[in-house]
Design a protein around this motif. Structure first.
Motif, PDB file in Angstrom:
ATOM      1  N   PHE A  35       0.814  -1.204   0.000  1.00  0.00           N
ATOM      2  CA  PHE A  35       0.000   0.000   0.000  1.00  0.00           C
ATOM      3  C   PHE A  35       0.857   1.269   0.000  1.00  0.00           C
ATOM      4  N   ILE A  36       1.881   1.268   0.841  1.00  0.00           N
ATOM      5  CA  ILE A  36       2.669   2.489   1.040  1.00  0.00           C
ATOM      6  C   ILE A  36       3.622   2.761  -0.120  1.00  0.00           C
ATOM      7  N   ILE A  37       4.280   1.747  -0.654  1.00  0.00           N
ATOM      8  CA  ILE A  37       5.244   1.957  -1.744  1.00  0.00           C
ATOM      9  C   ILE A  37       4.563   2.535  -2.995  1.00  0.00           C
ATOM     10  N   PRO A  38       3.426   1.979  -3.455  1.00  0.00           N
ATOM     11  CA  PRO A  38       2.768   2.607  -4.616  1.00  0.00           C
ATOM     12  C   PRO A  38       2.345   4.057  -4.355  1.00  0.00           C
ATOM     13  N   LYS A  85      10.197  -4.409  11.681  1.00  0.00           N
ATOM     14  CA  LYS A  85      11.303  -4.150  10.750  1.00  0.00           C
ATOM     15  C   LYS A  85      10.783  -3.954   9.330  1.00  0.00           C
ATOM     16  N   VAL A  86       9.823  -4.780   8.922  1.00  0.00           N
ATOM     17  CA  VAL A  86       9.241  -4.640   7.584  1.00  0.00           C
ATOM     18  C   VAL A  86       8.568  -3.274   7.459  1.00  0.00           C
ATOM     19  N   PHE A  87       7.833  -2.882   8.484  1.00  0.00           N
ATOM     20  CA  PHE A  87       7.120  -1.599   8.461  1.00  0.00           C
ATOM     21  C   PHE A  87       8.109  -0.433   8.411  1.00  0.00           C
ATOM     22  N   ALA A  88       9.128  -0.463   9.263  1.00  0.00           N
ATOM     23  CA  ALA A  88      10.134   0.609   9.256  1.00  0.00           C
ATOM     24  C   ALA A  88      10.864   0.641   7.916  1.00  0.00           C
ATOM     25  N   GLY A  89      11.195  -0.527   7.380  1.00  0.00           N
ATOM     26  CA  GLY A  89      11.862  -0.585   6.082  1.00  0.00           C
ATOM     27  C   GLY A  89      10.985  -0.038   4.975  1.00  0.00           C
ATOM     28  N   THR A  90       9.708  -0.360   5.046  1.00  0.00           N
ATOM     29  CA  THR A  90       8.758   0.152   4.058  1.00  0.00           C
ATOM     30  C   THR A  90       8.691   1.673   4.111  1.00  0.00           C
ATOM     31  N   PRO A 100      16.280  10.743  -1.372  1.00  0.00           N
ATOM     32  CA  PRO A 100      17.055   9.532  -1.683  1.00  0.00           C
ATOM     33  C   PRO A 100      18.152   9.188  -0.672  1.00  0.00           C
ATOM     34  N   ILE A 101      18.653  10.146   0.081  1.00  0.00           N
ATOM     35  CA  ILE A 101      19.708   9.880   1.066  1.00  0.00           C
ATOM     36  C   ILE A 101      19.234   8.879   2.130  1.00  0.00           C
ATOM     37  N   LEU A 102      17.927   8.735   2.286  1.00  0.00           N
ATOM     38  CA  LEU A 102      17.387   7.815   3.295  1.00  0.00           C
ATOM     39  C   LEU A 102      17.674   6.349   2.964  1.00  0.00           C
ATOM     40  N   ILE A 103      18.176   6.080   1.773  1.00  0.00           N
ATOM     41  CA  ILE A 103      18.617   4.718   1.435  1.00  0.00           C
ATOM     42  C   ILE A 103      19.714   4.283   2.420  1.00  0.00           C
ATOM     43  N   VAL A 104      20.538   5.236   2.863  1.00  0.00           N
ATOM     44  CA  VAL A 104      21.588   4.938   3.850  1.00  0.00           C
ATOM     45  C   VAL A 104      20.967   4.341   5.099  1.00  0.00           C
ATOM     46  N   ASN A 105      19.899   4.956   5.592  1.00  0.00           N
ATOM     47  CA  ASN A 105      19.238   4.474   6.802  1.00  0.00           C
ATOM     48  C   ASN A 105      18.535   3.142   6.561  1.00  0.00           C
ATOM     49  N   LEU A 106      18.021   2.956   5.359  1.00  0.00           N
ATOM     50  CA  LEU A 106      17.397   1.687   5.011  1.00  0.00           C
ATOM     51  C   LEU A 106      18.428   0.554   5.054  1.00  0.00           C
ATOM     52  N   VAL A 107      19.596   0.801   4.495  1.00  0.00           N
ATOM     53  CA  VAL A 107      20.662  -0.207   4.514  1.00  0.00           C
ATOM     54  C   VAL A 107      21.091  -0.504   5.953  1.00  0.00           C
ATOM     55  N   LEU A 108      21.233   0.527   6.763  1.00  0.00           N
ATOM     56  CA  LEU A 108      21.623   0.321   8.164  1.00  0.00           C
ATOM     57  C   LEU A 108      20.559  -0.478   8.919  1.00  0.00           C
ATOM     58  N   GLU A 109      19.293  -0.201   8.667  1.00  0.00           N
ATOM     59  CA  GLU A 109      18.214  -0.979   9.308  1.00  0.00           C
ATOM     60  C   GLU A 109      18.270  -2.435   8.854  1.00  0.00           C
ATOM     61  N   ALA A 110      18.590  -2.658   7.585  1.00  0.00           N
ATOM     62  CA  ALA A 110      18.708  -4.025   7.075  1.00  0.00           C
ATOM     63  C   ALA A 110      19.858  -4.761   7.759  1.00  0.00           C
ATOM     64  N   ILE A 111      20.949  -4.068   7.996  1.00  0.00           N
ATOM     65  CA  ILE A 111      22.090  -4.678   8.691  1.00  0.00           C
ATOM     66  C   ILE A 111      21.707  -5.045  10.120  1.00  0.00           C
ATOM     67  N   ILE A 112      21.019  -4.137  10.793  1.00  0.00           N
ATOM     68  CA  ILE A 112      20.568  -4.409  12.163  1.00  0.00           C
ATOM     69  C   ILE A 112      19.636  -5.626  12.175  1.00  0.00           C
ATOM     70  N   ALA A 113      18.707  -5.673  11.224  1.00  0.00           N
ATOM     71  CA  ALA A 113      17.784  -6.813  11.137  1.00  0.00           C
ATOM     72  C   ALA A 113      18.546  -8.105  10.864  1.00  0.00           C
ATOM     73  N   PHE A 114      19.568  -8.042  10.020  1.00  0.00           N
ATOM     74  CA  PHE A 114      20.371  -9.224   9.702  1.00  0.00           C
ATOM     75  C   PHE A 114      21.094  -9.739  10.945  1.00  0.00           C
ATOM     76  N   VAL A 115      21.720  -8.827  11.689  1.00  0.00           N
ATOM     77  CA  VAL A 115      22.430  -9.221  12.915  1.00  0.00           C
ATOM     78  C   VAL A 115      21.454  -9.854  13.907  1.00  0.00           C
TER      79      VAL A 115
END
Length: 191
Positions: A35-38, A85-90, A100-115
Motif C-alpha cells: 500500500f505504502i510503496i505505490p 522491521k518490515v514496516f520501518a523498512g517500508t 534519496p539519502i534515506l537509502i543509507v538508513n534503510l541499509v543500516l536498518e537491514a544490517i541491524i535486522a540481519f544481525v
C-alpha cells in the motif's frame, strides 16, 4: 514452524480463535509495502499518511490486546519484531522517493535486522537494548521529515536528524554485534 502450526490450529478451533487476534493484527503490517510503496511512487503524501496511521494502529492495538487478554505468545513476540522491521523498512523505502539519502538508513536498518536474525537463529535471544529503542525513537521523526522536505523549508532540521539517526543506527549495529558475540561466547563456554 511449530509455533505457526499451533497458531493455525487455534484458528481452526472455534473457542481458541480469539487468541490469534493480536497475531493477525501484527501480521497485517507485512502488507504495508503493498500500500505504502505505490502511494510513495506517486508521491501521494496524504494517502501515505492514512496508511501509516492505519498500520501504526495495528502495532499499538496488537500488543494491548495480547497483554489485556493474556494472549501473549512467542510467535507474537517474534512476529512483532519482524513486522516492525518490515514496516520501518517500508517507510524508509517510501520516504527515499522524496529524499534519496534515506537509502543509507534503510541499509543500516537491514544490517541491524540481519544481525538480530543471525542471533535469533543461533539461540542468542537478540533483545532490544536501550540504544536500539532510542534509535527507533529518532528514526520515525526522520522518516516523517523525509516526506515533508519537499513541501516545507526544513532541510536544516532534516540534515541534523539524519546525522543523529545515522550515528544511532551505527552505534546500535555495533552494540548488537557485540552482544551477539558475547552470547555466542557464553554458549560455547557452557558447552
Amino acid at each position: 514452524k511449530q509455533l505457526f502450526k499451533e497458531a493455525f490450529n487455534d484458528l481452526k478451533t472455534k473457542g481458541r480463535r480469539a487468541r490469534q487476534i493480536p497475531n493477525i493484527l501484527t501480521f497485517m503490517r507485512i502488507l504495508a509495502p503493498f500500500f505504502i510503496i505505490p502511494a510513495a511512487f506517486f508521491k501521494n503524501v496524504s494517502l501515505i499518511a492514512i496508511f501509516v496511521i492505519f498500520f501504526s494502529l495495528t502495532d499499538a492495538v496488537d500488543g494491548f490486546i495480547a497483554r489485556r487478554y493474556n494472549f501473549v505468545s512467542e510467535l507474537g513476540k517474534d512476529l512483532d519484531a519482524v513486522c516492525d522491521k518490515v514496516f520501518a523498512g517500508t517507510l524508509l523505502l517510501a520516504a527515499s522517493f522524496f529524499e534519496p539519502i534515506l537509502i543509507v538508513n534503510l541499509v543500516l536498518e537491514a544490517i541491524i535486522a540481519f544481525v538480530n536474525t543471525i542471533a535469533k537463529l543461533q539461540n542468542c535471544d537478540p533483545r532490544s537494548h536501550l540504544i536500539g529503542k532510542a534509535k527507533t525513537c529518532i528514526l520515525y521523526p526522520l522518516i516523517g521529515l523525509g516526506y515533508l522536505t519537499n513541501y516545507m523549508n526544513i532541510f536544516g532540521i532534516f540534515v541534523f536528524v539524519f546525522l543523529m539517526t545515522t550515528a544511532m543506527q551505527i552505534a546500535t549495529t555495533f552494540t548488537y554485534i557485540y552482544k551477539y558475540r558475547e552470547a555466542v561466547r557464553k554458549i560455547k563456554k557452557s558447552n
